[in-house]
Design a protein around this motif. Sequence first.
Motif, PDB file in Angstrom:
ATOM      1  N   TYR A 172       0.790  -1.197   0.029  1.00  0.00           N
ATOM      2  CA  TYR A 172       0.130  -0.090   0.026  1.00  0.00           C
ATOM      3  C   TYR A 172       0.831   1.138  -0.017  1.00  0.00           C
ATOM      4  N   THR A 173       1.759   1.212   0.772  1.00  0.00           N
ATOM      5  CA  THR A 173       2.620   2.545   1.005  1.00  0.00           C
ATOM      6  C   THR A 173       3.506   2.574  -0.366  1.00  0.00           C
ATOM      7  N   SER A 174       4.157   1.550  -0.998  1.00  0.00           N
ATOM      8  CA  SER A 174       4.777   1.792  -2.132  1.00  0.00           C
ATOM      9  C   SER A 174       3.738   2.365  -3.518  1.00  0.00           C
ATOM     10  N   GLY A 175       2.629   1.825  -3.277  1.00  0.00           N
ATOM     11  CA  GLY A 175       1.584   2.394  -4.304  1.00  0.00           C
ATOM     12  C   GLY A 175       1.193   3.876  -4.152  1.00  0.00           C
ATOM     13  N   VAL A 176       0.885   4.144  -2.884  1.00  0.00           N
ATOM     14  CA  VAL A 176       0.626   5.611  -2.579  1.00  0.00           C
ATOM     15  C   VAL A 176       1.800   6.559  -3.108  1.00  0.00           C
ATOM     16  N   LEU A 177       2.963   6.224  -2.782  1.00  0.00           N
ATOM     17  CA  LEU A 177       4.134   6.995  -3.111  1.00  0.00           C
ATOM     18  C   LEU A 177       4.285   6.975  -4.806  1.00  0.00           C
ATOM     19  N   ASP A 178       4.236   5.931  -5.230  1.00  0.00           N
ATOM     20  CA  ASP A 178       4.436   5.900  -6.764  1.00  0.00           C
ATOM     21  C   ASP A 178       3.503   6.453  -7.253  1.00  0.00           C
ATOM     22  N   GLN A 179       1.927   6.489  -7.048  1.00  0.00           N
ATOM     23  CA  GLN A 179       1.052   7.076  -7.852  1.00  0.00           C
ATOM     24  C   GLN A 179       0.925   8.677  -7.645  1.00  0.00           C
ATOM     25  N   ALA A 180       1.662   9.142  -6.530  1.00  0.00           N
ATOM     26  CA  ALA A 180       1.831  10.618  -6.507  1.00  0.00           C
ATOM     27  C   ALA A 180       3.257  11.047  -7.161  1.00  0.00           C
ATOM     28  N   GLY A 181       3.961  10.095  -7.860  1.00  0.00           N
ATOM     29  CA  GLY A 181       4.888  10.765  -8.764  1.00  0.00           C
ATOM     30  C   GLY A 181       6.229  10.576  -7.990  1.00  0.00           C
ATOM     31  N   LEU A 182       6.344  10.299  -6.493  1.00  0.00           N
ATOM     32  CA  LEU A 182       7.632  10.245  -6.031  1.00  0.00           C
ATOM     33  C   LEU A 182       8.374   9.305  -6.091  1.00  0.00           C
ATOM     34  N   PRO A 183       9.921   9.285  -6.210  1.00  0.00           N
ATOM     35  CA  PRO A 183      10.886   8.405  -6.738  1.00  0.00           C
ATOM     36  C   PRO A 183      10.992   7.075  -5.341  1.00  0.00           C
ATOM     37  N   THR A 184      10.536   5.983  -6.049  1.00  0.00           N
ATOM     38  CA  THR A 184      10.517   4.720  -5.236  1.00  0.00           C
ATOM     39  C   THR A 184      10.968   3.659  -6.071  1.00  0.00           C
ATOM     40  N   PRO A 185      11.597   2.768  -5.433  1.00  0.00           N
ATOM     41  CA  PRO A 185      12.300   1.500  -6.401  1.00  0.00           C
ATOM     42  C   PRO A 185      11.436   0.829  -7.073  1.00  0.00           C
ATOM     43  N   ARG A 186      11.626   0.406  -8.294  1.00  0.00           N
ATOM     44  CA  ARG A 186      10.866  -0.345  -8.946  1.00  0.00           C
ATOM     45  C   ARG A 186      10.219  -1.500  -8.207  1.00  0.00           C
ATOM     46  N   GLY A 241      22.110  11.392  -7.722  1.00  0.00           N
ATOM     47  CA  GLY A 241      20.497  11.503  -7.536  1.00  0.00           C
ATOM     48  C   GLY A 241      19.713  10.542  -8.498  1.00  0.00           C
ATOM     49  N   PRO A 242      18.502  10.181  -8.108  1.00  0.00           N
ATOM     50  CA  PRO A 242      17.636  10.925  -6.896  1.00  0.00           C
ATOM     51  C   PRO A 242      17.731  10.438  -5.753  1.00  0.00           C
ATOM     52  N   ASP A 243      17.019  10.816  -4.508  1.00  0.00           N
ATOM     53  CA  ASP A 243      16.920  10.026  -3.534  1.00  0.00           C
ATOM     54  C   ASP A 243      15.498   9.209  -3.484  1.00  0.00           C
ATOM     55  N   TYR A 244      15.662   8.015  -3.398  1.00  0.00           N
ATOM     56  CA  TYR A 244      14.551   7.134  -3.433  1.00  0.00           C
ATOM     57  C   TYR A 244      13.946   7.007  -1.980  1.00  0.00           C
ATOM     58  N   LEU A 245      12.410   7.116  -1.905  1.00  0.00           N
ATOM     59  CA  LEU A 245      11.678   6.773  -0.715  1.00  0.00           C
ATOM     60  C   LEU A 245      11.567   5.226  -0.738  1.00  0.00           C
TER      61      LEU A 245
END
Length: 211
Positions: free
Chosen positions: A15-29, A164-168
């Motif tokens: 859930y956390t990964s999905g929310v961050l990704d959908q907001a366009g924030l940098p997360t690992p694939r 960069g970037p810094d990943y969440l």
Amino acid sequence: INRPQVIELTVDKLYTSGVLDQAGLPTPRTIVCEDSNDAMKAFFALGGDVIVKPLFGSMGRGLVRVEQEELAYRVFKALDLERAVYYLQETIPHQGSDIRAFVVGERVVAAIERFADSWRTNVARGGRVRPIKLTAVQENLCLKAAQLLETNYAGVDLLPTPGGPDYLLEVNSVPGWQGLQSVSKINIAEEIIVYLESVARARSARRRQSA
């Protein structure tokens, strides 16, 4: 401090990964699947070097880095026996450290760099810490992540990469702060109490206005 619904959702890494990704924030694939065959496909799709995580967990428990096809096959077949959900993230090249920022309300009150001799830097797993001052970009990223997940306080993990970037990596709604307090001049408990008092005063003021 955080609402039960917030805690329930943020302990779910998917859930956390999905929310961050959908907001366009940098997360690992990230790829989530339910059987070993799909997990092997995901392993190759993510570059043949992945971190396998439990959907629910903390303090670095249950994390496995898989870099070889034969090892991936063994790990995924073992998880088949547990009927586990496979949560795979690409391994991000980095310099052996990450960042934990402690967010209270709408402020980052303190941050540490965690480092270790292995890829896993959790303090509970033997990681060492030192204080760090976030850049404006890093601070803004942490505040956005905490706000998206509607936390009142949170530990936000960042993974800086060369150039960069810094990943969440994670937003923890029940963060410990022993490691952070050991190197920080900020009294973390006091910051939380001051925040709670401010929230209580604001609620009291709203009740008086509506009376």
